[in-house]
Design an enzyme around this catalytic site. Structure first.
Site: not given
Ligand code: PBG
Ligand code: ZN
Length: 323
Positions: A192, A245
């Site tokens: 991520k 992601k």
């Molecule tokens: C929480 C999380 C996030 C997303 C999914 N789970 C946000 C982040 O890490 O700031 C992002 C999903 C999206 O942008 O659609 N950690």
């Molecule tokens: Zn988070």
């Protein structure tokens, strides 16, 4: 001698016979944002078509999803009260636990996944326990197992830790196994990136960090080798499904991880990616349906088995029309 590639492109049936990649409703997990209250269904300004919903509205939404052939959802909770350690996420009567119970009771055939993190529940908006200026990895691990057990007891079908803490998969696997949940799968947000594409999500989930950013725990978008190591490390710790992601700017990473693992792979088609197409479509700058489908195909072609996407309902409708 040259090859006549166009021969197999001349007829619609032949084109479908030679098509290498396809998209089906079975591929999708649809994200839902749940909050306390009754009769609440409020559209998010930065994500047209995406709503924060109270549990009763989520139950109605599940009926619509089933009609479209969509059975898998991933839940994000928005608690009324946030504090420094995200207590709502550790409580059996918290928003997520309550939502899981209600959904599994009324719609037992729905496959309910939960995002396991702290940013939606903490007043500072970071993904774990803060220690000085950053998130303390091991202190966060200690309370993550508790959050997993809360989800498990409520009846969740799969847990997806998204906080990018090192050792999270091993920690959760041990916690779940120790409590008798050895058959509960973990889908790791294994690679991520610290991405600007999460902007609209933080509006919906009300989880923008109050100071700093997430660069000390999420990955640097510039790193390819590290991206592979992150996912493989989660595989070795016991993850059942890996994930990349965001996805659109990282299709090279999806393919490379796919070539280095035999585990199923998910991609998260994030909020900013959704918003870009939505807004371009609303302005008639693109043929929206066509571009959405082309984008979904790109994920499958890159190696994704599972697509987490806000477009899932639209795609399901497009697929129904094609039949
Ligand atoms: C929480 C999380 C996030 C997303 C999914 N789970 C946000 C982040 O890490 O700031 C992002 C999903 C999206 O942008 O659609 N950690
Ligand atoms: Zn988070």
């Amino acid at each position: 001698m040259f090859q006549r590639f166009r021969r197999t492109r001349l007829n619609t049936h032949l084109r479908s016979l030679v098509r290498e990649t396809s998209v089906s409703t079975n591929d999708f997990i649809y994200p839902l944002f749940v909050r306390l209250g009754k009769g609440i269904k409020s559209e998010v300004a930065s994500m047209p078509g995406v709503f924060q919903m109270s549990i009763d509205e989520i139950l109605k939404e599940c009926i619509e999803l089933k009609k479209l052939g969509l059975y898998s959802i991933i839940l994000f909770g928005i608690p009324d009260v946030k504090d420094s350690i995200g207590s709502d996420s550790l409580c059996e009567h918290g928003i997520i636990a309550s939502a899981i119970r209600a959904i599994k009771k009324e719609h037992p055939e729905m496959f309910v996944v939960t995002d396991l993190c702290f940013c939606e529940y903490t007043d500072h908006g970071h993904c774990g326990i803060i220690d000085e200026e950053t998130v303390n990895n091991d202190a966060t691990l200690e309370i993550s197992g508790q959050q997993a057990i809360i989800h498990a007891k409520a009846g969740v079908d799969m847990i997806a830790p998204s906080g990018m803490m090192d050792g999270i998969i091993e920690t959760l696997r041990e916690a779940l196994d120790g409590a008798g949940y050895e058959n509960l799968p973990i889908m790791a947000y294994s690679t991520k990136f610290a991405s600007g594409y999460y902007g609209p999500f933080r509006d919906v989930a009300e989880s923008t960090p109050s100071f700093g950013d997430r660069a000390s725990y999420q990955m640097d978008p510039a790193n390819r080798r590290e991206a592979i190591s992150e996912s493989i490390s989660d595989e070795l710790q016991g993850a059942d499904i890996l994930m990349v992601k965001p996805v659109l700017a990282y299709l090279d990473i999806v393919r490379e991880i796919k070539d280095n693992t035999s585990l199923p792979m998910a991609v998260y088609n994030v909020s900013g990616e959704y918003a870009m197409l939505k807004l371009a479509g609303a302005q008639d700058l693109i043929d929206y349906d066509r571009v959405v489908m082309e984008t979904m195909i790109s994920f499958k072609r890159a190696g994704a088995d599972i697509i987490i996407s806000y477009h899932a309902k639209e795609v399901a409708k497009m697929l129904q029309k094609q039949l």
